[in-house]
Design a protein around this motif. Structure first.
Motif, PDB file in Angstrom:
ATOM      1  N   ALA A   1       0.823  -1.210   0.000  1.00 28.67           N
ATOM      2  CA  ALA A   1       0.000   0.000   0.000  1.00 28.67           C
ATOM      3  C   ALA A   1       0.859   1.263   0.000  1.00 28.67           C
ATOM      4  CB  ALA A   1      -0.929  -0.002   1.221  1.00 28.67           C
ATOM      5  N   ALA A   2       1.938   1.250   0.786  1.00 35.32           N
ATOM      6  CA  ALA A   2       2.815   2.415   0.854  1.00 35.32           C
ATOM      7  C   ALA A   2       3.525   2.631  -0.476  1.00 35.32           C
ATOM      8  CB  ALA A   2       3.836   2.235   1.970  1.00 35.32           C
ATOM      9  N   MET A   3       3.972   1.559  -1.098  1.00 35.96           N
ATOM     10  CA  MET A   3       4.638   1.672  -2.398  1.00 35.96           C
ATOM     11  C   MET A   3       3.675   2.205  -3.451  1.00 35.96           C
ATOM     12  SD  MET A   3       6.855  -1.874  -2.323  1.00 35.96           S
ATOM     13  CE  MET A   3       7.674  -1.600  -3.906  1.00 35.96           C
ATOM     14  N   ALA A   4       2.445   1.714  -3.422  1.00 35.69           N
ATOM     15  CA  ALA A   4       1.445   2.171  -4.393  1.00 35.69           C
ATOM     16  C   ALA A   4       1.139   3.649  -4.200  1.00 35.69           C
ATOM     17  CB  ALA A   4       0.169   1.343  -4.256  1.00 35.69           C
ATOM     18  N   GLN A   5       1.173   4.113  -2.953  1.00 32.45           N
ATOM     19  CA  GLN A   5       0.900   5.530  -2.671  1.00 32.45           C
ATOM     20  C   GLN A   5       1.983   6.426  -3.266  1.00 32.45           C
ATOM     21  OE1 GLN A   5      -1.985   6.974  -0.598  1.00 32.45           O
ATOM     22  NE2 GLN A   5      -1.203   8.278  -2.243  1.00 32.45           N
ATOM     23  N   ILE A   6       3.240   5.986  -3.153  1.00 35.74           N
ATOM     24  CA  ILE A   6       4.342   6.745  -3.742  1.00 35.74           C
ATOM     25  C   ILE A   6       4.141   6.873  -5.251  1.00 35.74           C
ATOM     26  CG2 ILE A   6       6.824   6.700  -4.259  1.00 35.74           C
ATOM     27  CD1 ILE A   6       7.215   5.319  -1.537  1.00 35.74           C
ATOM     28  N   LEU A   7       3.808   5.761  -5.893  1.00 32.01           N
ATOM     29  CA  LEU A   7       3.578   5.771  -7.340  1.00 32.01           C
ATOM     30  C   LEU A   7       2.420   6.694  -7.699  1.00 32.01           C
ATOM     31  CD1 LEU A   7       4.147   4.631 -10.175  1.00 32.01           C
ATOM     32  CD2 LEU A   7       2.576   2.749  -9.619  1.00 32.01           C
ATOM     33  N   GLN A   8       1.350   6.640  -6.932  1.00 29.87           N
ATOM     34  CA  GLN A   8       0.187   7.491  -7.196  1.00 29.87           C
ATOM     35  C   GLN A   8       0.553   8.973  -7.073  1.00 29.87           C
ATOM     36  OE1 GLN A   8      -3.245   7.774  -4.318  1.00 29.87           O
ATOM     37  NE2 GLN A   8      -4.333   6.790  -6.012  1.00 29.87           N
ATOM     38  N   ASP A   9       1.309   9.311  -6.045  1.00 31.45           N
ATOM     39  CA  ASP A   9       1.731  10.706  -5.863  1.00 31.45           C
ATOM     40  C   ASP A   9       2.595  11.178  -7.021  1.00 31.45           C
ATOM     41  OD1 ASP A   9       0.382  10.826  -3.477  1.00 31.45           O
ATOM     42  OD2 ASP A   9       2.165  10.795  -2.209  1.00 31.45           O
ATOM     43  N   HIS A  10       3.541  10.349  -7.414  1.00 33.43           N
ATOM     44  CA  HIS A  10       4.434  10.715  -8.514  1.00 33.43           C
ATOM     45  C   HIS A  10       3.651  10.859  -9.822  1.00 33.43           C
ATOM     46  CE1 HIS A  10       8.326   9.106  -6.418  1.00 33.43           C
ATOM     47  NE2 HIS A  10       7.855  10.212  -5.871  1.00 33.43           N
ATOM     48  N   THR A  11       2.673   9.994 -10.022  1.00 28.50           N
ATOM     49  CA  THR A  11       1.848  10.066 -11.235  1.00 28.50           C
ATOM     50  C   THR A  11       1.078  11.385 -11.270  1.00 28.50           C
ATOM     51  OG1 THR A  11       1.605   7.650 -11.269  1.00 28.50           O
ATOM     52  CG2 THR A  11       0.006   8.933 -12.532  1.00 28.50           C
ATOM     53  N   ARG A  12       0.580  11.796 -10.115  1.00 27.13           N
ATOM     54  CA  ARG A  12      -0.164  13.059 -10.023  1.00 27.13           C
ATOM     55  C   ARG A  12       0.758  14.253 -10.313  1.00 27.13           C
ATOM     56  NH1 ARG A  12      -1.975  12.321  -5.276  1.00 27.13           N
ATOM     57  NH2 ARG A  12      -3.885  11.270  -5.888  1.00 27.13           N
ATOM     58  N   ILE A  13       1.963  14.204  -9.785  1.00 26.79           N
ATOM     59  CA  ILE A  13       2.921  15.289 -10.026  1.00 26.79           C
ATOM     60  C   ILE A  13       3.260  15.379 -11.505  1.00 26.79           C
ATOM     61  CG2 ILE A  13       5.300  16.065  -9.624  1.00 26.79           C
ATOM     62  CD1 ILE A  13       5.024  14.840  -6.778  1.00 26.79           C
ATOM     63  N   LEU A  14       3.525  14.229 -12.141  1.00 22.00           N
ATOM     64  CA  LEU A  14       3.844  14.236 -13.573  1.00 22.00           C
ATOM     65  C   LEU A  14       2.676  14.774 -14.387  1.00 22.00           C
ATOM     66  CD1 LEU A  14       5.602  13.616 -16.012  1.00 22.00           C
ATOM     67  CD2 LEU A  14       4.743  11.251 -15.950  1.00 22.00           C
ATOM     68  N   GLY A  15       1.458  14.385 -14.026  1.00 20.29           N
ATOM     69  CA  GLY A  15       0.290  14.883 -14.748  1.00 20.29           C
ATOM     70  C   GLY A  15       0.207  16.403 -14.719  1.00 20.29           C
ATOM     71  N   ALA A  16       0.509  16.984 -13.565  1.00 25.38           N
ATOM     72  CA  ALA A  16       0.491  18.445 -13.452  1.00 25.38           C
ATOM     73  C   ALA A  16       1.602  19.070 -14.280  1.00 25.38           C
ATOM     74  CB  ALA A  16       0.625  18.853 -11.984  1.00 25.38           C
ATOM     75  N   LEU A  17       2.766  18.433 -14.306  1.00 23.39           N
ATOM     76  CA  LEU A  17       3.876  18.948 -15.110  1.00 23.39           C
ATOM     77  C   LEU A  17       3.521  18.946 -16.593  1.00 23.39           C
ATOM     78  CD1 LEU A  17       6.978  17.245 -13.414  1.00 23.39           C
ATOM     79  CD2 LEU A  17       6.251  19.623 -13.198  1.00 23.39           C
ATOM     80  N   ILE A  18       2.901  17.880 -17.039  1.00 25.71           N
ATOM     81  CA  ILE A  18       2.526  17.770 -18.452  1.00 25.71           C
ATOM     82  C   ILE A  18       1.530  18.861 -18.831  1.00 25.71           C
ATOM     83  CG2 ILE A  18       1.306  16.322 -20.131  1.00 25.71           C
ATOM     84  CD1 ILE A  18       2.552  13.880 -18.720  1.00 25.71           C
ATOM     85  N   LYS A  19       0.608  19.167 -17.920  1.00 24.60           N
ATOM     86  CA  LYS A  19      -0.394  20.202 -18.180  1.00 24.60           C
ATOM     87  C   LYS A  19       0.162  21.615 -18.000  1.00 24.60           C
ATOM     88  CE  LYS A  19      -4.238  17.319 -16.544  1.00 24.60           C
ATOM     89  NZ  LYS A  19      -5.260  17.169 -15.469  1.00 24.60           N
ATOM     90  N   GLY A  20       1.354  21.716 -17.380  1.00 24.42           N
ATOM     91  CA  GLY A  20       1.890  23.033 -17.069  1.00 24.42           C
ATOM     92  C   GLY A  20       1.119  23.692 -15.940  1.00 24.42           C
ATOM     93  N   ASP A  21       0.531  22.864 -15.073  1.00 19.49           N
ATOM     94  CA  ASP A  21      -0.314  23.346 -13.978  1.00 19.49           C
ATOM     95  C   ASP A  21       0.547  23.597 -12.742  1.00 19.49           C
ATOM     96  OD1 ASP A  21      -2.165  23.787 -11.999  1.00 19.49           O
ATOM     97  OD2 ASP A  21      -3.175  21.839 -12.189  1.00 19.49           O
ATOM     98  N   GLU A  22       0.999  24.835 -12.563  1.00 16.85           N
ATOM     99  CA  GLU A  22       1.888  25.160 -11.447  1.00 16.85           C
ATOM    100  C   GLU A  22       1.211  24.956 -10.097  1.00 16.85           C
ATOM    101  OE1 GLU A  22       4.227  28.739 -11.572  1.00 16.85           O
ATOM    102  OE2 GLU A  22       4.047  28.866 -13.755  1.00 16.85           O
ATOM    103  N   VAL A  23      -0.040  25.371  -9.990  1.00 14.03           N
ATOM    104  CA  VAL A  23      -0.758  25.221  -8.718  1.00 14.03           C
ATOM    105  C   VAL A  23      -0.931  23.744  -8.382  1.00 14.03           C
ATOM    106  CG1 VAL A  23      -2.935  25.621  -7.518  1.00 14.03           C
ATOM    107  CG2 VAL A  23      -1.947  27.427  -8.940  1.00 14.03           C
ATOM    108  N   GLY A  24      -1.351  22.962  -9.362  1.00 13.09           N
ATOM    109  CA  GLY A  24      -1.545  21.531  -9.148  1.00 13.09           C
ATOM    110  C   GLY A  24      -0.250  20.817  -8.820  1.00 13.09           C
TER     111      GLY A  24
END
Length: 229
Positions: free
Chosen positions: A177-200
């Motif tokens: 569960a902890a490992m999956a949470q790290i992956l989920q967080d990183h996926t969310r960060i990358l998604g914001a980077l791709i969108k250029g969403d500074e706030v996100g």
């Protein structure tokens, strides 16, 4: 796991650099747990080097509060300090949030592709339950964000402060569960980077770093002897 603080990549590594990196990696991975006694003579034999580079490495690790240098006595791997954790978390968050903001503005398609490739490897590590590999990929993930933001020197600060929290993560972030949470967080960060969403990107980074609270509480409960306060 090969979690190390990067040295100046424009120069060649010295023997002291290599000893420092190996010792730091062993401390973070808890191959050298808190309270372990170290001597320059013994470490020089282990690494097949003279005492001078070991002494330099010890001093650098002492500056990072990972070793306790005691004159005329054995050097100790420092126990985990809650004050150190709080201070390093503050510094890391302040730097890393600004890095992701800048990455949103400056990231190239090629740079984002490298982060995405790293994330795919993280997914495979999670599926395989490979904790050591995930920790290494986590280190590279945050480094790659600094690269796409064109501020790689900031990663030295992030990595130096990350070293303290990574010992906590080594203790407790080993279940699925902890490992999956790290992956989920990183996926969310990358998604914001791709969108250029500074706030996100900033919010996702703060959330990612805040998860240490529960991890820290669990680590203190299960490994009290590793803490000094």
């Amino acid at each position: 796991m090969n979690v190390i603080t990067p040295i100046d990549e424009t120069r060649r590594q010295t023997t002291a650099d290599k000893v420092f990196e190996r010792l730091q990696s062993d401390i973070i991975a808890l191959r050298l747990p808190p309270g372990t006694k170290l001597s320059e003579v013994e470490m020089a034999k282990v690494y097949d080097v003279s005492r001078q580079p070991v002494r330099e490495a010890f001093l650098r690790l002492g500056d990072l509060n990972l070793l306790e240098i005691r004159p005329q006595r054995a050097t100790l791997v420092k126990r985990i300090s809650l004050l150190d954790i709080e201070n390093t978390r503050f510094i890391r968050a302040a730097v890393e949030v600004e890095v992701v903001r800048r990455a949103c503005r400056m990231a190239s398609p090629e740079g984002l592709a490298k982060i995405e490739a790293n994330l795919k490897l993280q997914k495979a590590a999670v599926e395989a339950g490979d904790v050591a590999l995930l920790h290494d990929l986590d280190y590279q993930f945050h480094r790659l964000i600094c690269i796409v933001a064109n501020c790689l020197p900031a990663f030295r600060t992030i990595a130096e402060n990350k070293a303290h929290t990574d010992r906590i993560c080594t203790l407790e972030l080993s279940d699925a569960a902890a490992m999956a949470q790290i992956l989920q967080d990183h996926t969310r960060i990358l998604g914001a980077l791709i969108k250029g969403d500074e706030v996100g990107a900033a919010e996702s980074t703060r959330l990612h770093l805040s998860r240490l609270d529960a991890t820290l509480a669990k680590a203190r409960e299960n490994h009290r002897d590793y803490f000094e306060d």
